[in-house]
Design a protein around this motif. Structure first.
Motif, PDB file in Angstrom:
ATOM      1  N   TYR A  65       0.846  -1.196   0.000  1.00  0.00           N
ATOM      2  CA  TYR A  65       0.000   0.000   0.000  1.00  0.00           C
ATOM      3  C   TYR A  65       0.882   1.248   0.000  1.00  0.00           C
ATOM      4  CZ  TYR A  65      -3.090  -3.685   1.647  1.00  0.00           C
ATOM      5  OH  TYR A  65      -3.777  -4.862   1.769  1.00  0.00           O
ATOM      6  N   SER A  66       1.676   1.375  -1.058  1.00  0.00           N
ATOM      7  CA  SER A  66       2.669   2.460  -1.113  1.00  0.00           C
ATOM      8  C   SER A  66       2.009   3.835  -1.094  1.00  0.00           C
ATOM      9  CB  SER A  66       3.554   2.312  -2.346  1.00  0.00           C
ATOM     10  OG  SER A  66       2.770   2.270  -3.522  1.00  0.00           O
ATOM     11  N   GLU A  67       0.830   3.959  -1.724  1.00  0.00           N
ATOM     12  CA  GLU A  67       0.138   5.252  -1.727  1.00  0.00           C
ATOM     13  C   GLU A  67      -0.280   5.628  -0.307  1.00  0.00           C
ATOM     14  OE1 GLU A  67      -3.075   5.350  -4.455  1.00  0.00           O
ATOM     15  OE2 GLU A  67      -1.833   4.956  -6.220  1.00  0.00           O
ATOM     16  N   THR A  68      -0.772   4.659   0.443  1.00  0.00           N
ATOM     17  CA  THR A  68      -1.157   4.904   1.840  1.00  0.00           C
ATOM     18  C   THR A  68       0.050   5.312   2.667  1.00  0.00           C
ATOM     19  OG1 THR A  68      -2.947   3.282   1.681  1.00  0.00           O
ATOM     20  CG2 THR A  68      -2.178   3.848   3.897  1.00  0.00           C
ATOM     21  N   ALA A  69       1.178   4.616   2.469  1.00  0.00           N
ATOM     22  CA  ALA A  69       2.406   4.946   3.199  1.00  0.00           C
ATOM     23  C   ALA A  69       2.910   6.334   2.831  1.00  0.00           C
ATOM     24  CB  ALA A  69       3.476   3.895   2.899  1.00  0.00           C
ATOM     25  N   THR A  70       2.827   6.681   1.556  1.00  0.00           N
ATOM     26  CA  THR A  70       3.281   8.001   1.102  1.00  0.00           C
ATOM     27  C   THR A  70       2.417   9.107   1.695  1.00  0.00           C
ATOM     28  OG1 THR A  70       4.112   7.075  -0.973  1.00  0.00           O
ATOM     29  CG2 THR A  70       3.698   9.443  -0.921  1.00  0.00           C
ATOM     30  N   GLU A  71       1.102   8.901   1.684  1.00  0.00           N
ATOM     31  CA  GLU A  71       0.182   9.890   2.255  1.00  0.00           C
ATOM     32  C   GLU A  71       0.422  10.041   3.762  1.00  0.00           C
ATOM     33  OE1 GLU A  71      -4.647  10.701   2.781  1.00  0.00           O
ATOM     34  OE2 GLU A  71      -3.918   8.951   1.673  1.00  0.00           O
ATOM     35  N   PHE A  72       0.630   8.917   4.421  1.00  0.00           N
ATOM     36  CA  PHE A  72       0.900   8.954   5.859  1.00  0.00           C
ATOM     37  C   PHE A  72       2.190   9.736   6.128  1.00  0.00           C
ATOM     38  CE2 PHE A  72       2.434   7.485   9.928  1.00  0.00           C
ATOM     39  CZ  PHE A  72       1.286   7.337  10.694  1.00  0.00           C
ATOM     40  N   SER A 125      12.161   2.908   3.288  1.00  0.00           N
ATOM     41  CA  SER A 125      11.390   1.822   2.697  1.00  0.00           C
ATOM     42  C   SER A 125      10.813   2.221   1.344  1.00  0.00           C
ATOM     43  CB  SER A 125      10.256   1.393   3.642  1.00  0.00           C
ATOM     44  OG  SER A 125      10.776   0.841   4.836  1.00  0.00           O
ATOM     45  N   LEU A 126      10.353   3.467   1.248  1.00  0.00           N
ATOM     46  CA  LEU A 126       9.789   3.942  -0.023  1.00  0.00           C
ATOM     47  C   LEU A 126      10.878   4.087  -1.083  1.00  0.00           C
ATOM     48  CD1 LEU A 126       7.227   6.501   1.401  1.00  0.00           C
ATOM     49  CD2 LEU A 126       6.656   4.566  -0.086  1.00  0.00           C
ATOM     50  N   ILE A 127      12.041   4.568  -0.693  1.00  0.00           N
ATOM     51  CA  ILE A 127      13.167   4.679  -1.633  1.00  0.00           C
ATOM     52  C   ILE A 127      13.560   3.302  -2.133  1.00  0.00           C
ATOM     53  CG2 ILE A 127      15.633   5.225  -1.802  1.00  0.00           C
ATOM     54  CD1 ILE A 127      15.093   7.589   0.082  1.00  0.00           C
ATOM     55  N   LYS A 128      13.586   2.336  -1.220  1.00  0.00           N
ATOM     56  CA  LYS A 128      13.955   0.966  -1.592  1.00  0.00           C
ATOM     57  C   LYS A 128      12.943   0.375  -2.572  1.00  0.00           C
ATOM     58  CE  LYS A 128      15.105  -3.515   0.467  1.00  0.00           C
ATOM     59  NZ  LYS A 128      15.211  -4.288   1.729  1.00  0.00           N
ATOM     60  N   LYS A 129      11.675   0.680  -2.364  1.00  0.00           N
ATOM     61  CA  LYS A 129      10.626   0.152  -3.243  1.00  0.00           C
ATOM     62  C   LYS A 129      10.750   0.733  -4.644  1.00  0.00           C
ATOM     63  CE  LYS A 129       5.636   0.027  -4.022  1.00  0.00           C
ATOM     64  NZ  LYS A 129       5.587  -1.375  -4.464  1.00  0.00           N
ATOM     65  N   TYR A 130      11.053   2.030  -4.720  1.00  0.00           N
ATOM     66  CA  TYR A 130      11.083   2.686  -6.029  1.00  0.00           C
ATOM     67  C   TYR A 130      12.501   2.817  -6.585  1.00  0.00           C
ATOM     68  CZ  TYR A 130       6.194   3.760  -5.166  1.00  0.00           C
ATOM     69  OH  TYR A 130       4.848   3.657  -4.917  1.00  0.00           O
TER      70      TYR A 130
END
Length: 206
Positions: free
Chosen positions: A108-115, A201-206
């Motif tokens: 749920y990357s969008e949820t994590a980004t918004e958070f 975590s987001l950097i690692k995902k993208y």
């Protein structure tokens, strides 16, 4: 959750909130679902916050700091650390917070980004206006071990032991200025630690 991604995103947000407040007692029984026609339709706002680490043991700084350090460490790293000398009440994920965060980012990357965006706003506001606790007549002398009195009286049915504990457990008068400072520092630490972990975590995902 697989059949309703919107519910899953709300649950992911609640898990992130539980990590933010370092809730020592967060478990899925704390999640309140709305049901309609035999189907889950929504999730209620978070409840049951009384075990947030920054409010635990205000009368025993060493115990508070042990809990705090272990919780912060579990956000940063996935394995359970051998120095963690306590086990949380029911929150078994409290040795796997980093893994939980990674899973939320993955699914749920969008949820994590918004958070994360909202968390940055919260951190900025917190720095501008630190937490100041106020006394509205509910503060009384206390001890974090007072629960033992009720345990002896109601669970062990031992009024003599309960009376002995009541007479021997020292009571502490809260110092609101000191408590405010500690709660503020620990809340800021928790927030910035989670911010850093989410970013990585987001950097690692993208």
């Amino acid at each position: 959750m697989k059949d309703n991604p919107e519910l899953a995103k709300k649950l992911a947000t609640q898990i992130l909130l539980s990590i933010l407040r370092l809730d020592q007692n967060y478990h899925y029984e704390n999640v309140l679902f709305y049901e309609q026609g035999g189907k889950l339709v929504d999730i209620a706002s978070p409840i049951d916050h009384e075990f947030s680490t920054m409010f635990l043991y205000p009368d025993d700084k060493q115990r508070n700091q042990r809990r705090l350090k272990s919780a912060i460490r579990s956000i940063k790293i996935t394995p359970y650390h051998p120095e963690d000398i306590f086990r949380p009440l029911k929150y078994e994920a409290f040795g796997k917070l980093a893994k939980n965060i990674d899973k939320i980012v993955e699914q749920y990357s969008e949820t994590a980004t918004e958070f994360l965006e909202k968390l940055k706003v919260f951190i900025n506001d917190l720095k501008q206006e630190p937490i100041i606790l106020e006394n509205h007549g509910y503060l009384v002398p206390f001890n974090s071990n007072n629960y033992q009195i009720g345990h002896a009286l109601y669970k062990e049915n031992n009024p003599i032991q309960a009376r002995r504990l009541q007479e021997t457990i020292p009571q502490h008068t809260p110092n609101l200025e000191e408590m405010s400072n500690e709660v503020y520092k620990e809340t800021l630490l928790s927030s910035k630690t989670l911010e850093t972990k989410l970013e990585k975590s987001l950097i690692k995902k993208y």
